[in-house]
Scaffold this motif. Structure first.
Motif, PDB file in Angstrom:
ATOM      1  N   THR A   1       0.886  -0.934  -0.174  1.00 19.04           N
ATOM      2  CA  THR A   1      -0.403  -0.103  -0.192  1.00 19.04           C
ATOM      3  C   THR A   1       1.029   0.993  -0.404  1.00 19.04           C
ATOM      4  O   THR A   1       2.036   0.850   0.711  1.00 19.04           O
ATOM      5  CB  THR A   1      -0.858   0.424   1.337  1.00 19.04           C
ATOM      6  N   LYS A   2       0.734   2.307  -0.861  1.00 19.62           N
ATOM      7  CA  LYS A   2       1.413   3.094  -1.096  1.00 19.62           C
ATOM      8  C   LYS A   2       0.412   4.643  -0.860  1.00 19.62           C
ATOM      9  O   LYS A   2      -0.622   5.032  -1.289  1.00 19.62           O
ATOM     10  CB  LYS A   2       1.706   3.703  -2.322  1.00 19.62           C
ATOM     11  N   PHE A   3       1.154   5.310  -0.016  1.00 20.56           N
ATOM     12  CA  PHE A   3       0.819   7.075   0.345  1.00 20.56           C
ATOM     13  C   PHE A   3       1.403   7.416  -0.140  1.00 20.56           C
ATOM     14  O   PHE A   3       2.543   8.264   0.096  1.00 20.56           O
ATOM     15  CB  PHE A   3       0.632   6.863   1.996  1.00 20.56           C
ATOM     16  N   LEU A   4       0.838   8.270  -1.198  1.00 16.83           N
ATOM     17  CA  LEU A   4       1.735  10.179  -1.046  1.00 16.83           C
ATOM     18  C   LEU A   4       0.451  10.895   0.294  1.00 16.83           C
ATOM     19  O   LEU A   4      -0.279  11.447   0.425  1.00 16.83           O
ATOM     20  CB  LEU A   4      -0.010  10.296  -2.079  1.00 16.83           C
ATOM     21  N   LEU A   5       1.917  12.550   0.790  1.00 18.69           N
ATOM     22  CA  LEU A   5       1.520  12.422   1.521  1.00 18.69           C
ATOM     23  C   LEU A   5       1.990  14.203   0.816  1.00 18.69           C
ATOM     24  O   LEU A   5       2.569  14.122   0.367  1.00 18.69           O
ATOM     25  CB  LEU A   5       2.656  11.982   2.825  1.00 18.69           C
ATOM     26  N   GLU A   6       1.136  15.117   1.904  1.00 14.45           N
ATOM     27  CA  GLU A   6       1.424  16.330   1.676  1.00 14.45           C
ATOM     28  C   GLU A   6       1.911  17.096   2.596  1.00 14.45           C
ATOM     29  O   GLU A   6       0.812  17.911   3.649  1.00 14.45           O
ATOM     30  CB  GLU A   6       0.187  16.881   0.610  1.00 14.45           C
ATOM     31  N   PHE A   7       2.967  18.185   2.719  1.00 14.57           N
ATOM     32  CA  PHE A   7       2.877  18.935   3.630  1.00 14.57           C
ATOM     33  C   PHE A   7       2.344  19.797   3.602  1.00 14.57           C
ATOM     34  O   PHE A   7       1.859  19.844   2.586  1.00 14.57           O
ATOM     35  CB  PHE A   7       4.571  18.891   4.123  1.00 14.57           C
TER      36      PHE A   7
END
Ligand code: SAH
Length: 351
Positions: free
Chosen positions: A78-84
């Motif tokens: 499972t791949k998560f794309l995160l944004e700061f």
């Protein structure tokens, strides 16, 4: 306004005393709320006084990144794309495996930089450039997202068993934040991972290696990928600025705990570094530092390379066996969602 995710427990204690006039021991409770009970709001901290909670809310923040997308592979990776908050994006991956009882265990692959300055020719992250370092809190927020997703809130029964710094970035080009993150990971009131459950992977940065060794807070893996300096210069020119000979000297001096070994990672690229003769050269290097060896078969990126055939991989392994060296061929997972080694690039276009 400071982010509480950037504080070690000692720093938090100091801050509570200086800024809120609170007792230092409160830091332990607050730390557990942040890292173990996954609190994102001070109102949740029920064993902290109303007054302190209010002060905390006025003076500090708990900035979890935005979860932009979650992609699940056929193999459950499972791949998560995160944004700061500044819009910078990063990927982290949860990789499943079965333990000997058949239960699912997860390994989380963490990023340490937004992009990567090393520009290795076979790696999608390296090819897409470098934006900035991640802070310690940003690095750790990936673990919070992973734990939250899996409902992993009991440190005595962790669901995410192992962490590997094998995502985007070169951890030892961001050593200060890395070491702070490792300290919070190792804290029993923090994320409570022992050094044996954490592996830092590096292409080999001399200064960083020294500091990481002194800290003793993780295992070490080294991306070698070449059996000699000439090939290393060709495929990972920036990393090869530290000559192979000096890298090996640094590794021989690297402090190891009982029964601990340095792991070498060797990426097999067809007709570049996959011949039996090169396997013999590699075996000597691995033995010279009493290391272990993981082979990785190249995962497709936009680079100019191809993976070797299974026969070729076997011939390489056989050459290693003649030196009494058994390598683990790392199974690549999550290729269908571009989540495998070297494939992370936090795409903006399809994110
Ligand atoms: N910068 C660190 C952390 C990244 S780890 C390091 O170099 O170790 C990611 C691992 O995947 C590294 O060993 C990297 O060399 C490897 N890798 C990069 N591109 C790859 C590709 N296309 N296929 C398989 N592995 C790759």
């Amino acid at each position: 306004m400071p982010s509480l995710l950037e504080f070690t427990q000692t720093e938090l204690a100091q801050w509570l005393e200086d800024e809120l006039g609170e007792k230092r021991f409160r830091s332990q409770q607050i730390f557990q709320w942040l890292w173990q009970k996954l609190a994102r709001d001070f109102a949740q901290m029920s064993n902290v006084s109303q007054q302190t909670r209010q002060l905390l809310a006025e003076k500090a923040s708990i900035p979890w990144p935005k979860l932009v997308t979650v992609q699940k592979s056929q193999d459950a990776t499972t791949k998560f794309l995160l944004e700061f908050s500044d819009g910078a994006r990063v990927e982290t991956v949860l990789i499943p495996s079965e333990d000997h009882t058949g239960r699912i265990r997860w390994t989380q692959c963490l990023s340490s930089q937004i992009g990567c300055p090393m520009a290795c020719t076979f790696c999608a992250t390296g090819q897409s450039g470098f934006t900035r370092n991640m802070t310690a809190g940003e690095i750790l927020s990936q673990v919070l997202i992973g734990r939250d997703y899996l409902g992993d809130t009991r440190p005595d029964h962790p669901i995410v068993r192992n962490l590997v710094f094998m995502g985007m970035g070169e951890p030892l080009m961001n050593t200060q934040a890395l070491l702070k993150a490792l300290a919070i990971l190792n804290d029993p009131h923090g994320l409570a991972f022992s050094p044996r459950r954490i592996t830092v992977s590096t292409c080999g940065i001399k200064d960083g290696l020294e500091k990481l060794g002194q800290a003793g807070l993780s295992f070490l893996a080294v991306s070698l990928h070449a059996p000699n300096q000439a090939i290393r210069e060709k495929i990972m020119p920036r990393a090869a600025k530290l000559p192979l000979k000096e890298l090996l000297t640094a590794l021989r001096n690297y402090p190891l705990k009982n029964r601990e070994h340095i792991t070498f990672e060797y990426l097999l690229l067809r007709d570049v570094n996959d011949s039996p003769a090169q396997a013999h050269e590699l075996a000597k290097i691995v033995h010279s530092v009493h290391g272990k060896l993981n082979l990785i078969v190249y995962n497709a990126t936009n680079g100019p390379y191809q993976a070797p055939s299974p026969e070729r991989v076997l011939a390489f392994e056989k050459a290693l066996w003649s030196h009494h060296l058994t390598a683990i061929v790392r199974q690549s997972k999550g290729q269908d969602i571009d989540a495998a080694c070297g494939q992370l690039k936090a795409r903006f276009d399809n994110g």
